[in-house]
Design an enzyme around this catalytic site. Structure first.
Site, short mmCIF file in Angstrom:
data_model
loop_
_atom_site.label_atom_id
_atom_site.label_comp_id
_atom_site.label_asym_id
_atom_site.label_seq_id
_atom_site.Cartn_x
_atom_site.Cartn_y
_atom_site.Cartn_z
N PHE A 111 0.81 -1.22 0.00
CA PHE A 111 0.00 0.00 0.00
C PHE A 111 0.84 1.26 0.00
O PHE A 111 0.34 2.33 -0.34
CB PHE A 111 -0.97 -0.02 1.19
CG PHE A 111 -0.51 0.72 2.41
CD1 PHE A 111 0.38 0.17 3.29
CD2 PHE A 111 -0.99 2.00 2.65
CE1 PHE A 111 0.80 0.87 4.42
CE2 PHE A 111 -0.58 2.71 3.77
CZ PHE A 111 0.32 2.14 4.66
N LYS A 112 2.13 1.16 0.36
CA LYS A 112 2.96 2.38 0.39
C LYS A 112 3.04 3.03 -0.99
O LYS A 112 3.25 4.23 -1.10
CB LYS A 112 4.35 2.06 0.91
CG LYS A 112 4.29 1.43 2.31
CD LYS A 112 5.22 2.03 3.27
CE LYS A 112 4.96 1.63 4.72
NZ LYS A 112 4.41 0.30 4.99
N ASP A 113 2.85 2.23 -2.04
CA ASP A 113 2.85 2.81 -3.39
C ASP A 113 1.78 3.89 -3.57
O ASP A 113 1.97 4.83 -4.34
CB ASP A 113 2.58 1.72 -4.44
CG ASP A 113 3.73 0.74 -4.60
OD1 ASP A 113 4.89 1.13 -4.37
OD2 ASP A 113 3.46 -0.42 -4.96
#
Ligand SMILES: *Cc1c(COP(=O)(O)O)cnc(C)c1O
Length: 468
Positions: A111-113
């Site tokens: 999810f950091k993307d």
């Protein structure tokens, strides 16, 4: 929009400056001076918008005054065009009144993307305008380095150096970083541990001459723009399951408190929310806080959900600021006591205020494996260990069964294939765009664990340095 520090001493800054500076000079974190407001009618009008258009609408008040609207809309559209699913962040139903939103269809499968794909473009845009360049340095245990590299690759005004411990990351983790062959990306495999990598990065930042000469910067999880980008998907998910006409319950596997703080921010901006559920692994400082007002630091224990192996959740300070009525001096006092004694003193009335919205739930590794198996049995979905913690926390702790529950799925199961296989006997394959990862060419250099070796390598490659 102007931003103020949670410690009350640093000057208020505009969006550009907050983006580039990260931490405030008084040691605090920046928060917006006021929360932009969306009424129920505003939210109704957002129904059916594609992700990037919704994102532009929600975030624009935060960047207004720094970035013209058309430029911002283009940056947002570009950031999310690289996601593999047409919905960008698709939603899957788990049972009659619960869903998971898959945040992992970006380039590195986590999810950091969602935040970093935008952050890299925002950095580049703002730097170009100011005619500046930065050198990003970071250390990774393997897990988050690739998201930073994918965010910065091929950006004109950014060079990035990521240190990982040599032969101590998984092959997939290393290859996700080292197969990015862009000329502005350097991977350093350090002969040492992850802690050694972190120590070197700290030493580079503490060498003021070096730091200034190369304009060192970081894309760490306290950067305001990362929170900003994450607020969007709470609106996106909420609208899909009935907001603003139903109040939503969100459950989020939590480490640094960044993702769940974005849910809180969405609520502050007008999204109706019943409850915010924090999922913890055995590193359960937040759950102990929410259950017993016990915010005390313990040793970090490795777990099956390594991105949550954190004892001090840095973004919690942003919530603390609101709990203490935005009194920077009080925040400073509480944080100083927390640093020096390892325990955060918080009045019962303030703790009760937090627990009106937030609930915590902890899963051991054994329970996490059981959860992956049970979720697979009941829904047919393979989920990674972080996501499993969030789903079970949501199912266990939702107070209002009629409230739609949205669990945030933070990593693709193929990022944690061993745990998933152990729990289900199925080894999740890498998605097709990464299927040839093991055939790709790698580029990295192995260096000794000394600051001078790393500095010499940076001097050799950095464009900012050679221009100075
Ligand atoms: C970073 C991360 C988390 C924790 O997010 P925070 O914003 O630090 O709470 C959870 N799951 C995965 C897979 C992550 O990479």
């Amino acid at each position: 929009m102007q931003y103020i520090s949670t410690r009350g001493q640093a000057p208020a800054l505009n969006f550009d400056e907050v983006l580039l500076s990260g931490l405030a000079r008084d040691g605090g974190l920046y928060v917006p001076e006021t929360w932009p407001q969306f009424t129920a009618d505003d939210i109704r009008e957002m129904r059916g918008l594609p992700y990037d258009e919704l994102a532009t609408k929600i975030m624009y008040p935060f960047v207004e005054g720094s970035i013209p609207k058309d430029d911002f809309a283009n940056l947002v559209a570009e950031a999310y065009a690289g996601f593999e699913h047409d919905a960008v962040l698709p939603m899957k139903q788990l049972d009659s009144n619960s869903w998971m939103m898959e945040l992992f269809h970006g380039p590195t499968l986590a999810f950091k993307d969602v935040a970093l794909q935008l952050l890299g473009r925002l950095f580049d845009y703002v730097l170009k305008k100011r005619n500046e360049r930065v050198l990003i340095v970071g250390a990774t245990s393997g897990d988050t380095g690739s998201a930073a590299i994918e965010a910065c690759r091929d950006r004109d005004c950014i060079d990035i150096f990521i240190l990982h411990p040599h032969e101590r990351t998984s092959d997939v983790q290393r290859r996700q970083m080292t197969t990015v062959l862009s000329s502005n990306v350097s991977n350093i495999a350090l002969r040492g541990s992850f802690d050694d990598c972190q120590d070197i990065v700290k030493a580079l930042f503490n060498d003021m001459n070096f730091r200034d000469q190369y304009n060192l910067s970081a894309v760490n999880s306290i950067n305001w723009a990362r929170i900003m980008a994450q607020i969007v998907y709470y609106f996106y998910a909420g609208i899909l399951v009935g907001a603003p006409d139903r109040a939503i319950t969100f459950s989020v596997p939590t480490g640094n408190f960044g993702n769940i703080f974005a849910a809180y921010a969405a609520h502050k901006m007008g999204l109706p929310v019943d409850q915010l559920i924090v999922g913890s692994n055995s590193n359960d400082i937040l759950t102990r806080f929410l259950q017993d007002n016990d915010m005390s630091m313990l040793e970090v224990e490795p777990s099956l959900s390594p991105s949550m192996d954190i004892q001090v959740s840095s973004n919690f300070e942003r919530l603390l600021f609101d709990l203490l009525d935005r009194d920077g001096e009080k925040v400073e006092e509480v944080m100083n006591t927390f640093r020096s004694t390892g325990k955060m003193p918080l009045d019962t009335s303030k703790w009760e205020l937090a627990t009106r919205l937030f609930t915590g739930h902890r899963l051991s590794d054994e329970e996490t494996l059981g959860a992956i198996g049970a979720i697979h049995q009941s829904t047919g979905e393979l989920v990674d260990p972080h996501t499993a913690v969030g789903i079970i926390a949501g199912w266990t702790q939702r107070l209002e069964p009629a409230s739609p529950l949205v669990c945030m799925a933070t990593a693709h199961p193929a990022k944690f294939p061993d745990a998933v296989e152990q729990a289900t006997n199925i080894r999740p394959p890498l998605p097709s765009r990464l299927a040839d990862l093991f055939e790709r060419e790698e580029k990295y250099i192995v260096l000794d664990n000394t600051v001078s070796a790393i500095q010499a390598e940076i001097k050799k490659h950095n464009r900012a340095g050679t221009q100075n």
